[in-house]
Design an enzyme around this catalytic site. Structure first.
Site, mmCIF file in Angstrom:
data_model
loop_
_atom_site.group_PDB
_atom_site.id
_atom_site.type_symbol
_atom_site.label_atom_id
_atom_site.label_comp_id
_atom_site.label_asym_id
_atom_site.label_seq_id
_atom_site.Cartn_x
_atom_site.Cartn_y
_atom_site.Cartn_z
ATOM 1 N N ASP A 1 71.751 -4.652 126.275
ATOM 2 C CA ASP A 1 71.625 -5.475 125.069
ATOM 3 C C ASP A 1 72.557 -6.681 125.051
ATOM 4 O O ASP A 1 73.568 -6.652 124.353
ATOM 5 C CB ASP A 1 71.908 -4.609 123.825
ATOM 6 C CG ASP A 1 71.486 -5.297 122.545
ATOM 7 O OD1 ASP A 1 70.791 -6.314 122.630
ATOM 8 O OD2 ASP A 1 71.855 -4.810 121.456
ATOM 9 N N ARG B 1 57.729 -7.333 122.266
ATOM 10 C CA ARG B 1 59.067 -7.102 122.837
ATOM 11 C C ARG B 1 59.165 -5.767 123.589
ATOM 12 O O ARG B 1 58.607 -4.763 123.160
ATOM 13 C CB ARG B 1 60.132 -7.156 121.745
ATOM 14 C CG ARG B 1 60.234 -8.535 121.114
ATOM 15 C CD ARG B 1 61.238 -8.537 119.997
ATOM 16 N NE ARG B 1 62.582 -8.853 120.426
ATOM 17 C CZ ARG B 1 63.659 -8.173 120.075
ATOM 18 N NH1 ARG B 1 63.562 -7.066 119.373
ATOM 19 N NH2 ARG B 1 64.853 -8.569 120.445
ATOM 20 N N GLU C 1 76.354 -12.508 120.008
ATOM 21 C CA GLU C 1 76.639 -11.289 119.228
ATOM 22 C C GLU C 1 77.786 -10.475 119.835
ATOM 23 O O GLU C 1 78.661 -9.997 119.116
ATOM 24 C CB GLU C 1 75.360 -10.435 119.163
ATOM 25 C CG GLU C 1 75.553 -9.075 118.544
ATOM 26 C CD GLU C 1 74.266 -8.249 118.519
ATOM 27 O OE1 GLU C 1 73.186 -8.781 118.844
ATOM 28 O OE2 GLU C 1 74.349 -7.068 118.158
ATOM 29 N N TRP D 1 74.481 5.271 121.094
ATOM 30 C CA TRP D 1 75.103 4.303 120.182
ATOM 31 C C TRP D 1 76.622 4.450 120.210
ATOM 32 O O TRP D 1 77.332 3.803 119.469
ATOM 33 C CB TRP D 1 74.561 4.478 118.747
ATOM 34 C CG TRP D 1 73.173 3.951 118.588
ATOM 35 C CD1 TRP D 1 72.441 3.270 119.517
ATOM 36 C CD2 TRP D 1 72.330 4.043 117.428
ATOM 37 N NE1 TRP D 1 71.194 2.949 119.028
ATOM 38 C CE2 TRP D 1 71.093 3.407 117.735
ATOM 39 C CE3 TRP D 1 72.477 4.603 116.154
ATOM 40 C CZ2 TRP D 1 70.031 3.313 116.834
ATOM 41 C CZ3 TRP D 1 71.430 4.518 115.248
ATOM 42 C CH2 TRP D 1 70.211 3.872 115.583
ATOM 43 N N GLU E 1 64.231 0.767 117.404
ATOM 44 C CA GLU E 1 65.255 0.819 116.358
ATOM 45 C C GLU E 1 64.645 1.037 114.970
ATOM 46 O O GLU E 1 65.003 0.372 114.000
ATOM 47 C CB GLU E 1 66.122 -0.444 116.390
ATOM 48 C CG GLU E 1 66.861 -0.600 117.720
ATOM 49 C CD GLU E 1 67.871 -1.726 117.768
ATOM 50 O OE1 GLU E 1 67.668 -2.750 117.081
ATOM 51 O OE2 GLU E 1 68.864 -1.579 118.514
HETATM 52 C C1 GCU Z 1 70.557 -5.773 118.984
HETATM 53 C C2 GCU Z 1 71.095 -6.270 117.683
HETATM 54 C C3 GCU Z 1 70.171 -6.002 116.540
HETATM 55 C C4 GCU Z 1 68.769 -6.514 116.887
HETATM 56 C C5 GCU Z 1 68.316 -5.920 118.194
HETATM 57 C C6 GCU Z 1 67.001 -6.506 118.681
HETATM 58 O O1 GCU Z 1 70.573 -4.378 119.008
HETATM 59 O O2 GCU Z 1 72.353 -5.685 117.428
HETATM 60 O O3 GCU Z 1 70.665 -6.629 115.401
HETATM 61 O O4 GCU Z 1 67.874 -6.227 115.876
HETATM 62 O O5 GCU Z 1 69.261 -6.208 119.190
HETATM 63 O O6 GCU Z 1 67.049 -7.331 119.588
HETATM 64 O O7 GCU Z 1 65.960 -6.146 118.185
#
Ligand code: GCU
Length: 568
Positions: A259, A218, A287, A437, A185
Site C-alpha cells: 500500500d 481496482r 500518505e 493491520w 476494505e
Molecule cells: C489505503 C488508505 C485508505 C484508502 C485505501 C485505498 O489503505 O489508507 O484510506 O481508502 O488505501 O486505496 O482504497
C-alpha cells in the site's frame, strides 16, 4: 517574414495546441534556447488522471492540504475561480482526466442533483482538455434505486446502471468513466452475491461502452482468506480472470503489492495479466511518506517502478511498457495519481509537495524523462533559474526520497506507521482486529532476526514474479538489499555488502536518513537571501519538523528492534 522569425505551435486538436503552448511557456520559463525549435511530442499513456479522494462533505481522505477544492454546496450555480486555476495547472502538465470523488464512494454522487454539480465542473474543465470521472458505490442500485440487490447478474441491476449511465452522458457528453473500489476494505461488490470482479466490471463497462466510456476496476483487494500473505492476494484473485473483462475495462493496480509504502517492489500483477490492460495507480499525496509535512520528492520512486523490468516477455518488459499498452498491444492505457491538492493557498500544503503533482503529470506524459530533468524544470519555474538555488534545491529533492526510506523503513521494511493516520513510527503496534493491520505482521522481528519471509521457504510471494527476478528475490544473497527485509527474515548478524551486520546496517541507515534531512535544512538556510521570505520561512518550519520526526523514527525503531537484537 523568414522562417526564423516565427514560432509555430501546432497539433491535431485544440487541446493539443494548448499542451504545446504550455510546453513552449515552459521553455521560456526555464530559460531554454528557443532559436531553433523542432519538437514533436505525444503522450506515452493515453489517459492521465488525477484521483481525488474527496468526500461530499468537503473532507479529503488522506488529504493534507485543507478541504476539498469542490464546493458541492455552491455548485452548480457558483463557479469558484480556483476550478479554472486547477484545470489550467493540470493542463499545463498534460493531465487530461480528473476523478472527483473518493474511491470509498458515497452513492449520493450519482443522484441527479450531484450529477448536475459534476456537469458544471465538467463544463469548466472541458476547454482545458480534462474529462471528468466518478468513483461509484457498487451498492448504488440499492441506495438510490430502491432495489434490494446490486447483484451484477440480475438484469434489473444491469438495466439500472444503463439508465444511470444514459443520464450521465445526457448531462456530460464527454464523461470519462467510473473508478470502482469493490470488495475491498468493506466496500460493497459483486462477491457479496457470489459473483466475481469480472461480472461486476462488465455490467458497468457495457453501460459505458456505447459512449466510449472507460471502467477502472481496482485490484486493491486483500482478503486474507485468499492468502495469509497480503502481498499475494490481488494476483490470486485477478490472474484467473485475465481475458474475462470487456475491452473498455482496465484493472487499476497500485504500484506495489501492499500500500503506497516508502519503497516496495513493483506489483506482481504487472506482467501477470496479459489480456487485460492495467492502469497504474500512484499516490501523490504521501500518505505514508510524511504527508504534507515532509519534503519528499517522488519522481525517483515512480521512475523506479516504471523502469522495473518484469521479464514477463523477456528482458525489457518494463512496468512502463505494460502500462502504456505496448508490451501486449493494448490500445487503451491509463495512469492515475491520488491527488495531493486541497484548499490551501499553496495547493498542496507543503510548497515542495507541488513538485509531486508536477512530476506525476510530466511522467504520465513521458515516462522517459528523468526524475532529475523534471525536478530541474520544476525548480526553475517555481523558485528560480539562479544556478546556486537550482543546485541546492536539486540536491535536496533528489536525495529526499531515499532519505525518507532510510529514516522510516530502510532495507525493505514496510508498514510501521501509526494506526489510522499513518504519520509517525509505531513498529510495535499489535492491537488491530486483523493480523495484517498490525505492524508486527510486516516486520516480524524476533530474537532470530527481522523481515517477512516471502521466499520459497516462506509465503512464496517470490513465485508471483518472473524469472530471473523470482530467483534473485528468493536468494538472500542475490536479493537487492533495498528489498531484503521485504522478502527475507534475516538474522541480526547477517553481513551486508557494506561489511556491517544487519543490526549495524539498520542503525547506520537511520543515521544516514537523518543526516540527509540535516543537510537539506542547511542547504535551505543557505538560500535565505535568494528566495522570497514567506515561502522560505514556511519551508524552513517544515524542515525543522521533518528533522524532529526523522529523529523520532530512529529513536523509536532502534529502541524497539534493539530489544530483539539484544535478546538474541
Ligand atoms: C489505503 C488508505 C485508505 C484508502 C485505501 C485505498 O489503505 O489508507 O484510506 O481508502 O488505501 O486505496 O482504497
Amino acid at each position: 517574414m523568414t522562417p526564423n522569425n516565427y514560432i509555430l505551435v501546432t497539433a491535431n486538436s485544440a487541446t493539443a495546441v494548448l499542451t504545446g503552448t504550455f510546453h513552449f511557456l515552459r521553455l521560456l520559463q526555464t530559460h531554454q534556447d528557443i532559436s531553433a525549435l523542432d519538437i514533436t511530442s505525444r503522450p506515452r499513456i493515453r489517459h492521465r488522471i488525477l484521483a481525488h479522494w474527496d468526500n461530499l462533505d468537503g473532507s479529503i481522505e488522506r488529504g493534507y492540504a485543507g478541504r476539498s477544492l469542490w464546493n458541492w454546496d455552491e455548485l452548480p450555480n457558483k463557479i469558484d475561480a480556483r476550478y479554472h486555476d486547477y484545470a489550467r495547472a493540470c493542463a499545463s502538465i498534460g493531465i487530461n482526466g480528473t476523478c472527483l470523488n473518493n474511491v470509498n464512494a458515497n452513492a449520493k454522487s450519482l443522484t441527479t442533483e450531484y450529477l448536475e454539480k459534476t456537469a458544471a465542473l465538467a463544463d469548466v474543465f472541458r476547454p482545458y482538455g480534462i474529462r471528468v470521472y466518478l468513483s461509484l458505490a457498487f451498492s448504488a442500485p440499492i441506495r438510490l434505486g430502491g432495489s434490494d440487490t446490486s447483484d451484477p447478474r440480475d438484469p434489473a441491476v444491469a438495466a439500472w446502471w444503463k439508465q444511470k449511465v444514459d443520464e450521465i452522458y445526457r448531462l456530460i457528453p464527454d464523461f470519462g468513466g467510473f473508478q470502482v473500489k469493490a470488495n475491498s476494505e468493506g466496500q460493497p461488490g459483486p462477491q457479496d452475491y457470489g459473483a466475481n470482479h469480472d461480472d461486476g466490471a462488465n455490467i458497468l463497462a457495457d453501460a459505458l461502452a456505447p459512449y466510449g466510456g472507460m471502467l477502472l476496476w481496482r485490484a486493491f483487494v486483500y482478503d486474507t482468506s485468499v492468502d495469509a500473505d497480503r502481498a499475494k492476494c490481488a494476483n490470486k484473485e485477478f490472474v484467473p480472470l485475465d481475458g474475462k473483462f470487456r475491452s473498455n475495462v482496465l484493472v487499476q493496480t497500485k504500484n506495489s503489492p501492499i500500500d503506497f509504502q516508502p519503497r516496495e517492489p513493483f506489483h506482481p500483477l504487472f506482467g501477470a495479466m496479459k489480456q487485460t490492460p492495467l492502469a497504474l495507480e500512484l499516490q501523490i499525496t504521501q500518505e505514508y511518506l510524511g504527508q504534507s509535512k515532509h519534503l519528499v520528492y517522488l519522481g525517483g520512486m515512480w521512475k523506479e517502478i516504471l523502469d522495473s523490468d518484469t521479464y514477463a516477455k523477456g528482458p525489457g518488459s518494463t512496468v512502463a511498457r505494460i502500462v502504456d499498452g505496448s508490451l501486449y498491444d493494448h490500445s487503451i492505457s491509463c495512469i492515475i495519481g491520488v491527488a495531493n491538492t486541497g484548499s490551501d493557498r499553496n495547493w498542496c500544503g507543503h510548497h515542495f509537495s507541488q513538485a509531486n503533482w508536477y512530476a506525476f503529470g510530466r511522467l504520465a506524459w513521458d515516462y522517459g524523462l528523468s526524475a532529475e530533468a523534471i525536478a530541474d524544470e520544476w525548480i526553475r519555474m517555481t523558485w528560480s533559474n539562479d544556478p546556486r538555488v537550482l543546485d541546492a534545491i536539486k540536491t535536496m529533492m533528489l536525495g529526499s526520497w531515499e532519505a525518507c526510506i532510510n529514516y522510516m523503513t530502510p532495507l525493505g521494511l514496510h508498514h510501521m506507521m501509526r494506526e489510522h493516520h499513518h504519520y509517525g513510527p509505531d513498529p510495535g503496534f499489535n492491537a488491530a482486529p486483523r493480523p495484517d493491520w498490525n505492524n508486527v505482521y510486516y516486520h516480524r522481528a524476533d530474537a532470530k532476526g527481522i523481515g517477512f519471509d516471502r521466499s520459497s521457504a516462506g509465503s512464496n510471494a517470490v513465485s508471483q514474479y518472473h524469472s530471473p527476478l523470482r530467483e534473485q528475490f528468493d536468494d538472500i544473497n542475490t536479493c537487492s538489499e533495498k528489498f531484503l527485509l521485504w522478502f527475507h527474515h534475516v538474522p541480526w548478524d547477517h553481513r551486508l555488502q557494506s561489511g556491517r551486520t544487519l543490526w549495524e546496517e539498520l542503525r547506520h541507515r537511520y543515521d544516514v536518513g537523518i543526516a540527509f534531512v540535516e543537510q537539506m535544512r542547511n542547504l535551505w538556510q543557505s538560500l535565505q537571501a535568494r528566495l522570497d521570505p514567506e515561502r522560505h520561512a514556511h519551508v524552513s518550519r517544515r524542515l525543522e519538523q521533518q528533522l524532529e520526526n526523522a529523529r523520532l523514527w530512529r529513536e523509536v525503531c532502534i529502541k524497539y528492534f534493539g530489544r530483539f537484537e539484544l535478546s538474541k
